[in-house]
Write an enzyme that holds these catalytic residues in place. Structure first.
Site, mmCIF file in Angstrom:
data_model
loop_
_atom_site.group_PDB
_atom_site.id
_atom_site.type_symbol
_atom_site.label_atom_id
_atom_site.label_comp_id
_atom_site.label_asym_id
_atom_site.label_seq_id
_atom_site.Cartn_x
_atom_site.Cartn_y
_atom_site.Cartn_z
ATOM 1 N N HIS A 13 -2.779 7.169 2.858
ATOM 2 C CA HIS A 13 -3.278 5.925 2.267
ATOM 3 C C HIS A 13 -4.635 5.616 2.904
ATOM 4 O O HIS A 13 -4.777 5.632 4.128
ATOM 5 C CB HIS A 13 -2.279 4.800 2.525
ATOM 6 C CG HIS A 13 -2.859 3.443 2.331
ATOM 7 N ND1 HIS A 13 -3.502 3.086 1.163
ATOM 8 C CD2 HIS A 13 -2.937 2.370 3.157
ATOM 9 C CE1 HIS A 13 -3.942 1.850 1.284
ATOM 10 N NE2 HIS A 13 -3.609 1.385 2.470
ATOM 11 N N ASN A 69 -10.257 0.235 0.815
ATOM 12 C CA ASN A 69 -8.792 0.290 0.691
ATOM 13 C C ASN A 69 -8.420 -0.280 -0.681
ATOM 14 O O ASN A 69 -8.624 -1.472 -0.925
ATOM 15 C CB ASN A 69 -8.180 -0.536 1.830
ATOM 16 C CG ASN A 69 -6.658 -0.580 1.787
ATOM 17 O OD1 ASN A 69 -6.047 -0.258 0.768
ATOM 18 N ND2 ASN A 69 -6.050 -0.990 2.877
ATOM 19 N N CYS A 77 0.818 -1.230 0.000
ATOM 20 C CA CYS A 77 0.000 0.000 0.000
ATOM 21 C C CYS A 77 0.848 1.275 0.000
ATOM 22 O O CYS A 77 0.295 2.366 -0.141
ATOM 23 C CB CYS A 77 -0.965 -0.006 1.178
ATOM 24 S SG CYS A 77 -2.181 -1.327 1.051
HETATM 25 O O1 UT7 Z 1 -3.524 -1.358 3.648
HETATM 26 C C1 UT7 Z 1 -2.753 -1.920 4.678
HETATM 27 C C2 UT7 Z 1 -3.234 -1.382 5.927
HETATM 28 N N1 UT7 Z 1 -4.361 -2.159 6.422
HETATM 29 C C3 UT7 Z 1 -5.053 -1.636 7.364
HETATM 30 O O2 UT7 Z 1 -4.807 -0.520 7.720
HETATM 31 C C4 UT7 Z 1 -6.080 -2.456 8.112
HETATM 32 C C5 UT7 Z 1 -5.874 -2.190 9.572
HETATM 33 N N2 UT7 Z 1 -6.790 -2.885 10.449
HETATM 34 C C6 UT7 Z 1 -8.105 -2.558 10.528
HETATM 35 O O3 UT7 Z 1 -8.594 -1.711 9.810
HETATM 36 C C7 UT7 Z 1 -8.919 -3.233 11.595
HETATM 37 O O4 UT7 Z 1 -8.058 -3.948 12.438
HETATM 38 C C8 UT7 Z 1 -10.012 -4.168 11.031
HETATM 39 C C9 UT7 Z 1 -11.096 -3.359 10.340
HETATM 40 C C10 UT7 Z 1 -9.410 -5.181 10.077
HETATM 41 C C11 UT7 Z 1 -10.675 -4.920 12.176
HETATM 42 O O5 UT7 Z 1 -11.195 -3.998 13.121
HETATM 43 P P1 UT7 Z 1 -10.856 -4.148 14.671
HETATM 44 O O6 UT7 Z 1 -11.602 -3.097 15.367
HETATM 45 O O7 UT7 Z 1 -9.361 -4.172 14.822
HETATM 46 O O8 UT7 Z 1 -11.486 -5.532 14.998
HETATM 47 P P2 UT7 Z 1 -10.770 -6.865 15.524
HETATM 48 O O9 UT7 Z 1 -9.923 -7.480 14.453
HETATM 49 O O10 UT7 Z 1 -10.138 -6.598 16.854
HETATM 50 O O11 UT7 Z 1 -12.015 -7.759 15.758
HETATM 51 C C12 UT7 Z 1 -12.955 -7.464 16.808
HETATM 52 C C13 UT7 Z 1 -14.078 -8.469 16.718
HETATM 53 C C14 UT7 Z 1 -13.586 -9.893 16.649
HETATM 54 O O12 UT7 Z 1 -14.474 -10.704 17.355
HETATM 55 P P3 UT7 Z 1 -14.116 -11.206 18.841
HETATM 56 O O13 UT7 Z 1 -12.812 -11.947 18.725
HETATM 57 O O14 UT7 Z 1 -13.986 -9.952 19.654
HETATM 58 O O15 UT7 Z 1 -15.272 -12.090 19.199
HETATM 59 C C15 UT7 Z 1 -13.668 -10.225 15.182
HETATM 60 O O16 UT7 Z 1 -13.864 -11.603 14.949
HETATM 61 O O17 UT7 Z 1 -14.801 -8.243 15.525
HETATM 62 C C16 UT7 Z 1 -14.886 -9.433 14.769
HETATM 63 N N3 UT7 Z 1 -14.891 -9.100 13.347
HETATM 64 C C17 UT7 Z 1 -16.029 -8.787 12.712
HETATM 65 N N4 UT7 Z 1 -17.296 -8.693 13.137
HETATM 66 C C18 UT7 Z 1 -18.225 -8.331 12.235
HETATM 67 C C19 UT7 Z 1 -13.854 -9.036 12.475
HETATM 68 N N5 UT7 Z 1 -14.307 -8.685 11.252
HETATM 69 C C20 UT7 Z 1 -15.639 -8.526 11.386
HETATM 70 C C21 UT7 Z 1 -16.658 -8.161 10.487
HETATM 71 N N6 UT7 Z 1 -17.921 -8.075 10.970
HETATM 72 N N7 UT7 Z 1 -16.415 -7.881 9.190
#
Ligand code: UT7
Length: 353
Positions: free
Chosen positions: A262, A292, A120
């Site tokens: 980005h 993204n 990215c």
């Molecule tokens: O281009 C390269 C750069 N990439 C990025 O910048 C991405 C950076 N990361 C992010 O944007 C975020 O970490 C995400 C959007 C990918 C995830 O958001 P988060 O607030 O960090 O959520 P998390 O991964 O900590 O997940 C929290 C909960 C989990 O459930 P439990 O373990 O708490 O029960 C996940 O399983 O949310 C769950 N989860 C979802 N729930 C509903 C993960 N994806 C989803 C989803 N819908 N799509």
């Protein structure tokens, strides 16, 4: 191409054309929620994304890159360049590079053409590479395209990644000019930390792990990301890189009129602006309507802002990016008066959903 004598010190690459292209197919959060365990409310609150454009089956990165490249050449009012650079993580094939094919399809057969791989951060690395070719006197004009089709490597059943990524291409034309004129790109800050390789990865398909067969092999060909750790790195690396660039240029944060990070996730963009002490009104973002888009994200955000007239000639603009590698990079420029900038979609603009 032959290399001319040492160029003068004030020679610089100047932005003179800009365009974007998005595949027509729009996928909303509601559509994703029908087949994944997620919801529009979750996606919006965690990422700020409402929809994204996805390539059709059979549509490859070069198809998007050619559309954006053609429009950027039109925006610059030129039909030839000395080099074509394509920044991408999703090349048409692992061999050869995508840029020669793109150049050929744009009627630029014979020019220098190569890919840049910095995930990215690819567009900012590509900008530095293109600027270097021009500053060194190797090229007078360069077409730089950031293009990615993440839908070809993201597992459609992986709710963490399928909601984030979209496909698209953005392109700029750079010409030789003077370091003190509007549109001149620089200063740059570029960096990497390969110890973070595993945070963002496609495990198979390269020399470390060649292609295989069966379900495990298929999973290893999918894009994998450790979202939470990447999130933290994205904020700290983009903020630090932006600050380093300002220091190099002897500018203060308040000198920046527009920051174009980005487009990873709206919360990340807000955190970067907050940590830098920049009001959110100065943030340029289209992540809500495109997601993204990898190496395409900065030029698509610029093309969108230029078409909507939310970025103006004379404004000091700071680009900052973070991606797999890990890699990061930033660049400063004063926004030029561009002759023509269209919305990065053939059927209209990319209004926030
Ligand atoms: O281009 C390269 C750069 N990439 C990025 O910048 C991405 C950076 N990361 C992010 O944007 C975020 O970490 C995400 C959007 C990918 C995830 O958001 P988060 O607030 O960090 O959520 P998390 O991964 O900590 O997940 C929290 C909960 C989990 O459930 P439990 O373990 O708490 O029960 C996940 O399983 O949310 C769950 N989860 C979802 N729930 C509903 C993960 N994806 C989803 C989803 N819908 N799509």
């Amino acid at each position: 191409m032959s290399v001319p004598p040492t160029p003068p010190h004030d020679r610089a690459a100047v932005l003179c054309g800009l365009a974007g292209w998005l595949p027509p197919r729009v996928v909303t959060n509601e559509e994703l929620s029908r087949r994944l365990d997620t919801s529009d409310a979750w996606i919006r609150s965690r990422t700020g994304i409402g929809r994204r454009h996805l390539a059709e089956p059979g549509q490859a990165t070069s198809d998007l890159a050619v559309e954006a490249g053609r429009r950027a050449l039109g925006s610059a009012g030129v039909d030839d360049v000395d080099a074509v650079v394509v920044a991408t993580t999703t090349p048409d094939r692992s061999c050869p590079a995508t840029a020669p094919l793109v150049a050929d399809r744009l009627g630029l057969t014979g020019v220098a053409a190569f890919d840049v791989g910095a995930v990215c951060t690819g567009f900012v690395y590509g900008l530095a590479s293109a600027a270097g070719l021009i500053a060194a006197g190797v090229a007078e004009r360069v077409l730089l395209i950031g293009a990615d089709t993440y839908s070809t490597i993201v597992d459609p059943d992986d709710r963490s990644n399928a909601i984030i990524f979209g496909d698209g291409a953005g392109a700029v034309v750079l010409r030789a000019g003077h370091a003190d004129e509007p549109g001149a790109v620089g200063h740059f800050d570029l960096g990497s930390d390969g110890a973070g390789e595993e945070l963002i990865m496609v495990a198979a398909g390269g020399s470390r792990q060649r292609s295989g067969t069966g379900p495990v092999a298929l999973r290893d060909h999918h894009f994998a990301m450790r979202g939470k750790e990447v999130y933290r790195h994205a904020v700290t690396r983009m903020t630090a890189s932006a600050r380093a660039t300002l220091t190099l240029a002897d500018h203060k944060v308040d000198d920046i009129d527009r920051i174009v990070p980005h487009q990873a996730n709206l919360r990340i963009l807000h955190s970067v602006a907050d940590d830098l002490g920049l009001p959110t009104e100065r943030l340029v973002s289209n992540v809500g309507s495109v997601g993204n888009t990898g190496a395409a994200s900065i030029p698509l955000a610029l093309a969108d802002a230029a078409a909507r007239r939310t970025i103006h000639a004379g404004e000091r603009v700071l680009l900052t990016a973070f991606g797999g590698g890990l890699t990061w990079g930033s660049c400063l420029l004063t926004w030029p008066a561009l002759a023509r900038t269209d919305h990065p979609h053939h059927t209209g603009g990319t209004q926030e959903p």
